[in-house]
Design an enzyme around this catalytic site. Structure first.
Site, PDB file in Angstrom:
ATOM      1  N   ARG A 104       2.892   7.664   0.225  1.00 40.90           N
ATOM      2  CA  ARG A 104       3.877   8.976   0.271  1.00 40.90           C
ATOM      3  C   ARG A 104       5.013   8.653  -0.982  1.00 40.90           C
ATOM      4  O   ARG A 104       5.116   9.831  -1.580  1.00 40.90           O
ATOM      5  CB  ARG A 104       4.531   8.982   1.643  1.00 40.90           C
ATOM      6  CG  ARG A 104       5.666   9.895   1.651  1.00 40.90           C
ATOM      7  CD  ARG A 104       6.615   9.913   2.757  1.00 40.90           C
ATOM      8  NE  ARG A 104       5.804   9.426   4.054  1.00 40.90           N
ATOM      9  CZ  ARG A 104       5.503  10.225   5.082  1.00 40.90           C
ATOM     10  NH1 ARG A 104       5.673  11.328   5.190  1.00 40.90           N
ATOM     11  NH2 ARG A 104       4.650   9.556   6.165  1.00 40.90           N
ATOM     12  N   CYS A 134      -0.507  32.080  14.820  1.00 39.39           N
ATOM     13  CA  CYS A 134      -0.169  32.799  15.911  1.00 39.39           C
ATOM     14  C   CYS A 134       0.181  31.715  17.098  1.00 39.39           C
ATOM     15  O   CYS A 134      -0.327  31.359  18.041  1.00 39.39           O
ATOM     16  CB  CYS A 134      -1.600  33.359  16.635  1.00 39.39           C
ATOM     17  SG  CYS A 134      -3.052  32.182  16.636  1.00 39.39           S
ATOM     18  N   TYR A 184       5.759  16.369  14.031  1.00 43.43           N
ATOM     19  CA  TYR A 184       6.989  15.535  14.237  1.00 43.43           C
ATOM     20  C   TYR A 184       8.128  15.934  13.539  1.00 43.43           C
ATOM     21  O   TYR A 184       8.957  14.875  13.431  1.00 43.43           O
ATOM     22  CB  TYR A 184       6.423  14.138  13.877  1.00 43.43           C
ATOM     23  CG  TYR A 184       5.439  13.793  12.884  1.00 43.43           C
ATOM     24  CD1 TYR A 184       4.063  13.361  13.206  1.00 43.43           C
ATOM     25  CD2 TYR A 184       5.705  14.008  11.561  1.00 43.43           C
ATOM     26  CE1 TYR A 184       3.143  13.178  12.080  1.00 43.43           C
ATOM     27  CE2 TYR A 184       5.046  13.766  10.561  1.00 43.43           C
ATOM     28  CZ  TYR A 184       3.738  13.372  10.895  1.00 43.43           C
ATOM     29  OH  TYR A 184       2.509  13.065   9.894  1.00 43.43           O
ATOM     30  N   GLU A 239       0.974  -1.207  -0.091  1.00 41.40           N
ATOM     31  CA  GLU A 239      -0.087  -0.189   0.078  1.00 41.40           C
ATOM     32  C   GLU A 239       0.865   1.154  -0.007  1.00 41.40           C
ATOM     33  O   GLU A 239       0.798   2.035   0.773  1.00 41.40           O
ATOM     34  CB  GLU A 239      -0.816   0.061   1.307  1.00 41.40           C
ATOM     35  CG  GLU A 239      -1.766  -1.299   1.378  1.00 41.40           C
ATOM     36  CD  GLU A 239      -2.640  -1.293   2.642  1.00 41.40           C
ATOM     37  OE1 GLU A 239      -2.150  -0.504   3.620  1.00 41.40           O
ATOM     38  OE2 GLU A 239      -3.606  -2.070   2.637  1.00 41.40           O
TER      39      GLU A 239
END
Ligand SMILES: Cc1ncc(COP(=O)(O)O)c(C=O)c1O
Length: 354
Positions: A214, A281, A254, A211
């Site tokens: 990315r 902010c 991360y 699968e």
């Protein structure tokens, strides 16, 4: 096509894929928390496989299967492997929310229950051990453990499962010089280990699925930002751009490192150590810390951030109403708008309480 738990709202993703022409029977539906609507949609559209991720969904799914059943399912197994680029994207070990443990027997228990239900057809086992994995070895270990489990299923239930899905997680380089997974080596070693393990266990070789996410779409995207402000604070140069954590929360989530570069003009200025920040902010709204940019970087400049095609726009938010950016396809010297910029009218249209 894999509809993963990291896609926004599984049911909408599935519905969108099918209405865009993707064959539902080739889709695999994941999710550690499938809603009744997810399940209803998957069954109505005739999704190819539903991957069971928790004991509670087994009976619920079986009860929802109608006359068109049985529904093909897989069981997501936690094979006890720690791999992946950051602890928040490691899903192959104990103590995280996905899958059913091999170590404590929950996977075996779920498999036995599924096999006992005529509404469900167990086609095989699944594991996804994490993301941004740059070594082949964890996958080889995963295949070994999954084949071991398949052999135990055969011994206990007399069933040789015909499919094995070992998920994605193929690591890519976000900055020059970073390691990436060698997918050719992966393919060879996975098939060899599967053949060896199955021969040793006396099992037929199951159909192997992967699968990739990315690795397919990540390098295809480049994020473009306009510099809005440049501020020198002691040794640091803050380069503030017209986006930030609302279009890319990954550095804040991360600690992902990117390599932005100046585009659109040539600069002969020497480099400065810059921190590229967003316009939100939060002091933690940093896109790229300590990167080299030309010392004359100034408002109006354009910065390009490569490897923006995965887990970026799909993770974007409406924070500070900055609005999600447009998506433009570029090829053969031509550009075509695919997704338009989010506008104030979009925010207003959802605000129905006035
Ligand atoms: C079950 C499953 N399969 C595949 C993937 C794709 O992972 P990657 O994009 O790291 O290849 C994911 C991502 O989270 C996933 O949850």
């Amino acid at each position: 096509m894999i509809i993963t738990d990291q896609d926004p709202l599984s049911q909408q993703t599935l519905e969108l894929a099918v209405t865009a022409g993707f064959p539902a029977d080739r889709a695999v539906l994941h999710g550690n928390a499938k809603s009744p609507r997810d399940i209803e949609t998957a069954l109505r559209l005739g999704v190819g496989r539903i991957v069971i991720d928790s004991p509670s969904e087994i009976a619920r799914l079986a009860a929802s299967v109608g006359v068109g059943g049985p529904q093909k399912v897989m069981v997501r197994v936690v094979p006890g492997i720690v791999a992946g680029g950051h602890e928040k994207i490691r899903t192959g070990g104990e103590g995280q929310k996905f899958g059913l443990s091999l170590t404590d027997g929950s996977a075996q228990h779920a498999i036995a229950r599924v096999l006992g239900l005529p509404q469900l057809e167990l086609t095989g086992l699944h594991c996804h051990i994490g993301s941004q994995i740059t070594e082949v070895k964890p996958y080889v270990v995963a295949v070994r453990r999954m084949v071991g489990l398949m052999a135990r299923v055969r011994d206990a239930h007399g069933v040789a499962l015909p499919e094995l899905d070992v998920g994605g997680g193929h690591g890519i380089a976000y900055r020059p010089g970073e390691p990436a997974l060698d997918v050719t080596a992966l393919a060879g070693r996975l098939r060899a280990e599967l053949a060896r393990g199955c021969a040793a266990a006396g099992l037929p070789v199951p159909r192997l699925a992967i699968e990739p996410g990315r690795a397919v779409v990540g390098p295809a995207g480049v994020a473009l930002y306009r510099v809005l402000a440049v501020k020198r604070a002691g040794e640091r140069v803050f380069v503030a751009v017209d986006g930030g954590m609302s279009d890319n929360p990954r550095p804040a989530l991360y600690g992902v490192r990117y390599a932005p570069r100046l585009i659109g003009r040539r600069s002969t200025a020497g480099p400065c150590a810059a921190t590229v920040v967003g316009r939100h902010c939060e002091a933690g709204d940093v896109l790229a810390a300590d990167v080299a940019l030309p010392g004359d970087v100034h408002p109006g400049d354009l910065l390009a951030v490569p490897v923006a095609g995965a887990y970026q726009l799909s993770m974007a938010s409406g924070y500070n109403m900055v609005g999600r950016p447009p998506v433009v396809a570029v090829g053969d010297g031509r550009a075509r708008l695919l997704v338009r910029r989010e506008t104030l009218a979009d925010f207003r249209s959802r605000d129905v309480g006035h």
